[in-house]
Design a protein around this motif. Structure first.
Motif, PDB file in Angstrom:
ATOM      1  N   ALA A 176       0.837  -1.206   0.000  1.00  0.00           N
ATOM      2  CA  ALA A 176       0.000   0.000   0.000  1.00  0.00           C
ATOM      3  C   ALA A 176       0.871   1.254   0.000  1.00  0.00           C
ATOM      4  CB  ALA A 176      -0.920   0.002   1.207  1.00  0.00           C
ATOM      5  N   ALA A 177       1.963   1.225   0.768  1.00  0.00           N
ATOM      6  CA  ALA A 177       2.876   2.368   0.816  1.00  0.00           C
ATOM      7  C   ALA A 177       3.511   2.611  -0.546  1.00  0.00           C
ATOM      8  CB  ALA A 177       3.955   2.131   1.879  1.00  0.00           C
ATOM      9  N   MET A 178       3.865   1.543  -1.241  1.00  0.00           N
ATOM     10  CA  MET A 178       4.461   1.680  -2.583  1.00  0.00           C
ATOM     11  C   MET A 178       3.460   2.284  -3.566  1.00  0.00           C
ATOM     12  SD  MET A 178       6.607  -1.915  -2.733  1.00  0.00           S
ATOM     13  CE  MET A 178       7.340  -1.626  -4.340  1.00  0.00           C
ATOM     14  N   GLY A 179       2.199   1.866  -3.443  1.00  0.00           N
ATOM     15  CA  GLY A 179       1.173   2.425  -4.317  1.00  0.00           C
ATOM     16  C   GLY A 179       0.932   3.898  -4.047  1.00  0.00           C
ATOM     17  N   VAL A 180       0.817   4.248  -2.760  1.00  0.00           N
ATOM     18  CA  VAL A 180       0.619   5.653  -2.383  1.00  0.00           C
ATOM     19  C   VAL A 180       1.850   6.478  -2.750  1.00  0.00           C
ATOM     20  CG1 VAL A 180       0.306   7.233  -0.439  1.00  0.00           C
ATOM     21  CG2 VAL A 180      -1.028   5.130  -0.559  1.00  0.00           C
ATOM     22  N   GLY A 181       3.038   5.883  -2.559  1.00  0.00           N
ATOM     23  CA  GLY A 181       4.280   6.572  -2.906  1.00  0.00           C
ATOM     24  C   GLY A 181       4.353   6.923  -4.374  1.00  0.00           C
ATOM     25  N   ASN A 226       4.611  10.698  -5.870  1.00  0.00           N
ATOM     26  CA  ASN A 226       5.657  11.114  -6.815  1.00  0.00           C
ATOM     27  C   ASN A 226       5.067  11.816  -8.034  1.00  0.00           C
ATOM     28  OD1 ASN A 226       7.847  10.204  -5.323  1.00  0.00           O
ATOM     29  ND2 ASN A 226       7.858   8.191  -6.270  1.00  0.00           N
ATOM     30  N   SER A 227       3.989  11.248  -8.567  1.00  0.00           N
ATOM     31  CA  SER A 227       3.348  11.844  -9.750  1.00  0.00           C
ATOM     32  C   SER A 227       2.780  13.224  -9.434  1.00  0.00           C
ATOM     33  CB  SER A 227       2.226  10.926 -10.256  1.00  0.00           C
ATOM     34  OG  SER A 227       2.743   9.679 -10.662  1.00  0.00           O
ATOM     35  N   LEU A 287       5.697  15.843  -8.805  1.00  0.00           N
ATOM     36  CA  LEU A 287       6.383  16.305 -10.018  1.00  0.00           C
ATOM     37  C   LEU A 287       5.497  17.214 -10.862  1.00  0.00           C
ATOM     38  CD1 LEU A 287       8.272  13.040 -11.074  1.00  0.00           C
ATOM     39  CD2 LEU A 287       9.267  15.150 -10.163  1.00  0.00           C
ATOM     40  N   ASP A 288       4.179  17.131 -10.649  1.00  0.00           N
ATOM     41  CA  ASP A 288       3.252  17.997 -11.385  1.00  0.00           C
ATOM     42  C   ASP A 288       2.933  19.281 -10.624  1.00  0.00           C
ATOM     43  OD1 ASP A 288       3.073  16.263 -13.520  1.00  0.00           O
ATOM     44  OD2 ASP A 288       1.311  15.213 -12.721  1.00  0.00           O
ATOM     45  N   THR A 289       3.341  19.339  -9.334  1.00  0.00           N
ATOM     46  CA  THR A 289       3.004  20.518  -8.522  1.00  0.00           C
ATOM     47  C   THR A 289       4.254  21.139  -7.905  1.00  0.00           C
ATOM     48  OG1 THR A 289       2.498  19.002  -6.677  1.00  0.00           O
ATOM     49  CG2 THR A 289       0.647  19.726  -8.036  1.00  0.00           C
ATOM     50  N   PHE A 290       4.512  20.857  -6.618  1.00  0.00           N
ATOM     51  CA  PHE A 290       5.567  21.590  -5.917  1.00  0.00           C
ATOM     52  C   PHE A 290       6.981  21.156  -6.292  1.00  0.00           C
ATOM     53  CE2 PHE A 290       4.261  18.083  -3.215  1.00  0.00           C
ATOM     54  CZ  PHE A 290       5.442  17.548  -2.753  1.00  0.00           C
ATOM     55  N   LEU A 291       7.133  20.020  -6.995  1.00  0.00           N
ATOM     56  CA  LEU A 291       8.464  19.618  -7.476  1.00  0.00           C
ATOM     57  C   LEU A 291       8.559  19.732  -9.000  1.00  0.00           C
ATOM     58  CD1 LEU A 291       9.268  16.458  -5.294  1.00  0.00           C
ATOM     59  CD2 LEU A 291      10.005  18.822  -4.948  1.00  0.00           C
ATOM     60  N   LYS A 292       7.655  20.505  -9.576  1.00  0.00           N
ATOM     61  CA  LYS A 292       7.633  20.639 -11.020  1.00  0.00           C
ATOM     62  C   LYS A 292       8.957  21.220 -11.526  1.00  0.00           C
ATOM     63  CE  LYS A 292       4.687  22.270 -14.791  1.00  0.00           C
ATOM     64  NZ  LYS A 292       3.439  22.987 -15.131  1.00  0.00           N
ATOM     65  N   GLY A 293       9.501  20.597 -12.549  1.00  0.00           N
ATOM     66  CA  GLY A 293      10.759  21.053 -13.125  1.00  0.00           C
ATOM     67  C   GLY A 293      11.980  20.412 -12.500  1.00  0.00           C
ATOM     68  N   MET A 294      11.790  19.668 -11.403  1.00  0.00           N
ATOM     69  CA  MET A 294      12.924  19.016 -10.746  1.00  0.00           C
ATOM     70  C   MET A 294      12.954  17.537 -11.131  1.00  0.00           C
ATOM     71  SD  MET A 294      12.752  20.928  -7.043  1.00  0.00           S
ATOM     72  CE  MET A 294      14.340  20.298  -6.509  1.00  0.00           C
ATOM     73  N   ASP A 295      13.190  17.297 -12.418  1.00  0.00           N
ATOM     74  CA  ASP A 295      13.223  15.938 -12.928  1.00  0.00           C
ATOM     75  C   ASP A 295      14.304  15.139 -12.207  1.00  0.00           C
ATOM     76  OD1 ASP A 295      11.259  16.638 -14.675  1.00  0.00           O
ATOM     77  OD2 ASP A 295      12.578  16.930 -16.398  1.00  0.00           O
ATOM     78  N   GLY A 296      13.996  13.890 -11.941  1.00  0.00           N
ATOM     79  CA  GLY A 296      14.949  13.043 -11.239  1.00  0.00           C
ATOM     80  C   GLY A 296      14.751  13.048  -9.732  1.00  0.00           C
ATOM     81  N   PHE A 297      13.851  13.916  -9.236  1.00  0.00           N
ATOM     82  CA  PHE A 297      13.577  13.969  -7.791  1.00  0.00           C
ATOM     83  C   PHE A 297      12.321  13.155  -7.507  1.00  0.00           C
ATOM     84  CE2 PHE A 297      13.094  17.013  -3.907  1.00  0.00           C
ATOM     85  CZ  PHE A 297      13.177  15.920  -3.075  1.00  0.00           C
ATOM     86  N   TYR A 298      12.511  11.960  -6.972  1.00  0.00           N
ATOM     87  CA  TYR A 298      11.393  11.119  -6.572  1.00  0.00           C
ATOM     88  C   TYR A 298      11.284  11.192  -5.050  1.00  0.00           C
ATOM     89  CZ  TYR A 298      11.765   9.471 -11.327  1.00  0.00           C
ATOM     90  OH  TYR A 298      11.821   9.423 -12.695  1.00  0.00           O
ATOM     91  N   LEU A 299      10.198  11.787  -4.589  1.00  0.00           N
ATOM     92  CA  LEU A 299      10.041  12.053  -3.161  1.00  0.00           C
ATOM     93  C   LEU A 299      10.046  10.765  -2.346  1.00  0.00           C
ATOM     94  CD1 LEU A 299       9.671  14.390  -1.192  1.00  0.00           C
ATOM     95  CD2 LEU A 299       7.198  14.114  -1.428  1.00  0.00           C
ATOM     96  N   THR A 300       9.508   9.707  -2.926  1.00  0.00           N
ATOM     97  CA  THR A 300       9.542   8.404  -2.254  1.00  0.00           C
ATOM     98  C   THR A 300      10.301   7.415  -3.123  1.00  0.00           C
ATOM     99  OG1 THR A 300       7.453   7.630  -3.234  1.00  0.00           O
ATOM    100  CG2 THR A 300       7.316   8.845  -1.159  1.00  0.00           C
ATOM    101  N   GLN A 301      11.176   6.661  -2.506  1.00  0.00           N
ATOM    102  CA  GLN A 301      11.921   5.620  -3.211  1.00  0.00           C
ATOM    103  C   GLN A 301      11.952   4.362  -2.354  1.00  0.00           C
ATOM    104  OE1 GLN A 301      15.803   6.396  -4.802  1.00  0.00           O
ATOM    105  NE2 GLN A 301      15.196   8.296  -5.775  1.00  0.00           N
ATOM    106  N   PHE A 302      11.596   3.243  -2.965  1.00  0.00           N
ATOM    107  CA  PHE A 302      11.612   1.963  -2.270  1.00  0.00           C
ATOM    108  C   PHE A 302      12.705   1.085  -2.875  1.00  0.00           C
ATOM    109  CE2 PHE A 302       7.370   3.649  -1.869  1.00  0.00           C
ATOM    110  CZ  PHE A 302       7.001   3.345  -0.564  1.00  0.00           C
ATOM    111  N   ASN A 303      13.434   0.412  -2.024  1.00  0.00           N
ATOM    112  CA  ASN A 303      14.394  -0.565  -2.521  1.00  0.00           C
ATOM    113  C   ASN A 303      14.232  -1.858  -1.747  1.00  0.00           C
ATOM    114  OD1 ASN A 303      16.162  -0.428  -0.112  1.00  0.00           O
ATOM    115  ND2 ASN A 303      16.677   1.624  -0.886  1.00  0.00           N
ATOM    116  N   ILE A 304      14.739  -2.936  -2.302  1.00  0.00           N
ATOM    117  CA  ILE A 304      14.531  -4.263  -1.724  1.00  0.00           C
ATOM    118  C   ILE A 304      15.075  -4.336  -0.298  1.00  0.00           C
ATOM    119  CG2 ILE A 304      15.157  -6.694  -1.927  1.00  0.00           C
ATOM    120  CD1 ILE A 304      15.118  -6.360  -4.951  1.00  0.00           C
TER     121      ILE A 304
END
Length: 429
Positions: free
Chosen positions: A362-367, A371-372, A375-392
């Motif tokens: 659920a966290a991965m889905g919400v994350g 992110n979407s 990137l369309d609002t307060f991080l617009k223009g900052m490509d490559g910035f993913y506010l949430t990142q999950f790793n194994i």
């Protein structure tokens, strides 16, 4: 009864009272969701900071500058060049470092090499007959890890003049997209410091940099282009005025990786009126603030897990009470105390497993949604910035920790089940 049989039996017993089990799993789910999502924000932000600052080189390298009396001035948006106006294109104004100072740096114990950045000044960059935009430039070093939206880094071994443009100059220059800019030739005007003569130098755009919080507004040049501009600007000047550098990129010996040894070099630089910055120096304070904020949020998730652990205890205690005669029968048939304990412990672990897996998913889905939207609002223009990142690794750690918490929560009721006297248990009504 072997361990596989125990797992199968526990899985069946877990769903005897579906309502109670589901409610307990939901409690675990809430804690797992909070912890997983918060830790992903920590990973995402710190990963972006690392990416932004990778441009400064390796961990035991220093960027050495002359101590400044005043703070540097930065502009975030590209400025248009205007004929006859004051067109100083230096976005950052600092006191230059000289060759004699670089020689002193090289003599410091622990320094492997030290090279100065030349400081060519670009009047403007123009594509076709479009806007003339001011920019600051610096040479791209092979040790840098430039974060690109498209294209490649400038090739310092090429005889062709190449550059990377910042992403915020793409549209103002007249390109329709970052991909459209790749391979195009732009015009660069430079002015001679000795004669005030001006020249136009053509260069190929080989890459577009993602918006960078640290180096936004800089244009990165390969060695060929950097030298061509610098040589034109400084032709006819005394050597003392030619050889001035923005900063000195200083690599330390491989053994100089500890904070203590790096500080020794910094202290020697300080005696020379210089200051050196490592990548860690630039990120430590920012990361500590981020870690503190996300740590506080993770604490809320931990509190939710603590509350959920009491739910596991309650669920298993009730299960033990409901299955007292069954436990007595199993023990009368030869099932050991250890296996009875394991049977109920596995049930507790399964509750934690289901709750943590569902919470993480659920966290991965919400994350992904966050992110979407970001990137369309307060991080617009900052490509490559993913506010949430999950790793194994992080996901696995969250799941394992929750399973351990569940096991510990189930210890007490499991012990009670294991200590049941088979005769008394069979008489239980």
């Amino acid at each position: 009864m072997n361990f596989i049989d125990i797992i199968k039996t526990s899985a069946v017993n877990l769903w005897r009272n579906k309502g109670r089990t589901i409610l307990t799993i939901i409690a675990i789910f809430i804690g797992a969701f909070t912890v997983a999502l918060t830790s992903s924000v920590n990973t995402g932000v710190n990963s972006y900071i690392d990416k932004q600052l990778a441009i400064f080189g390796s961990g035991n390298a220093l960027e050495v500058q002359v101590k400044q009396d005043a703070a540097s001035t930065l502009t975030d948006e590209p400025q248009e060049y205007k004929e006859g106006a004051s067109n100083s294109s230096q976005i950052v104004s600092i006191t230059p470092i000289t060759p004699s100072e670089i020689e002193k740096i090289r003599k410091i114990e622990g320094v492997k090499s030290s090279e100065g950045y030349k400081m060519p000044t670009i009047d403007y960059i123009q594509y076709n007959d479009g806007k003339k935009l001011k920019t600051s430039s610096r040479e791209s070093l092979d040790s840098m890890d430039i974060d690109l939206a498209a294209g490649v880094v400038p090739d310092n071994n090429s005889s062709e003049a190449q550059l990377n443009l910042p992403q915020n100059m793409v549209s103002p220059l007249g390109f329709s997209s970052v991909e459209d800019a790749i391979g195009k030739t732009v015009k660069i005007q430079a002015t001679s410091q000795a004669t005030a003569a001006q020249t136009i130098i053509e260069a190929k755009v080989v890459g577009i940099m993602n918006k960078n919080l640290i180096q936004n507004g800089f244009t990165f040049l390969n060695s060929t282009l950097n030298k061509e501009i610098y040589d034109f600007q400084t032709a006819g000047l005394p050597d003392s005025m030619k050889d001035q550098y923005l900063t000195a990129y200083t690599e330390l010996e491989d053994s100089y990786t500890s904070e203590e040894k790096i500080n020794q070099v910094k202290n020697e630089l300080d005696k020379l009126g210089l200051v050196g910055y490592t990548v860690d120096d630039r990120i430590t304070m920012v990361k500590s603030v981020i870690d503190a904020v996300t740590g506080a949020l993770i604490l809320f998730g931990a509190i939710a897990l603590l509350a959920a652990s009491f739910g596991i205890i309650n669920t298993l205690f009730m299960s033990v009470q409901e299955r007292t005669r069954e436990i007595g029968l199993m023990k009368a048939m030869g099932l050991s105390d250890t296996k009875v304990f394991t049977l109920f412990s596995v049930e507790a672990i399964m509750i934690g497993l289901w709750g943590s897996i569902l919470g993480v998913l659920a966290a991965m889905g919400v994350g992904s949604i966050i992110n979407s939207l970001a990137l369309d609002t307060f991080l617009k223009g900052m490509d490559g910035f993913y506010l949430t990142q999950f790793n194994i690794t992080n996901v696995s750690i969250v799941i394992v920790i929750i399973m351990i918490i569940s096991f510990l929560a189930g210890t007490l009721p499991s012990k009670k089940a294991a200590k049941q006297d088979p005769i008394d248990a069979l008489r239980y009504e």
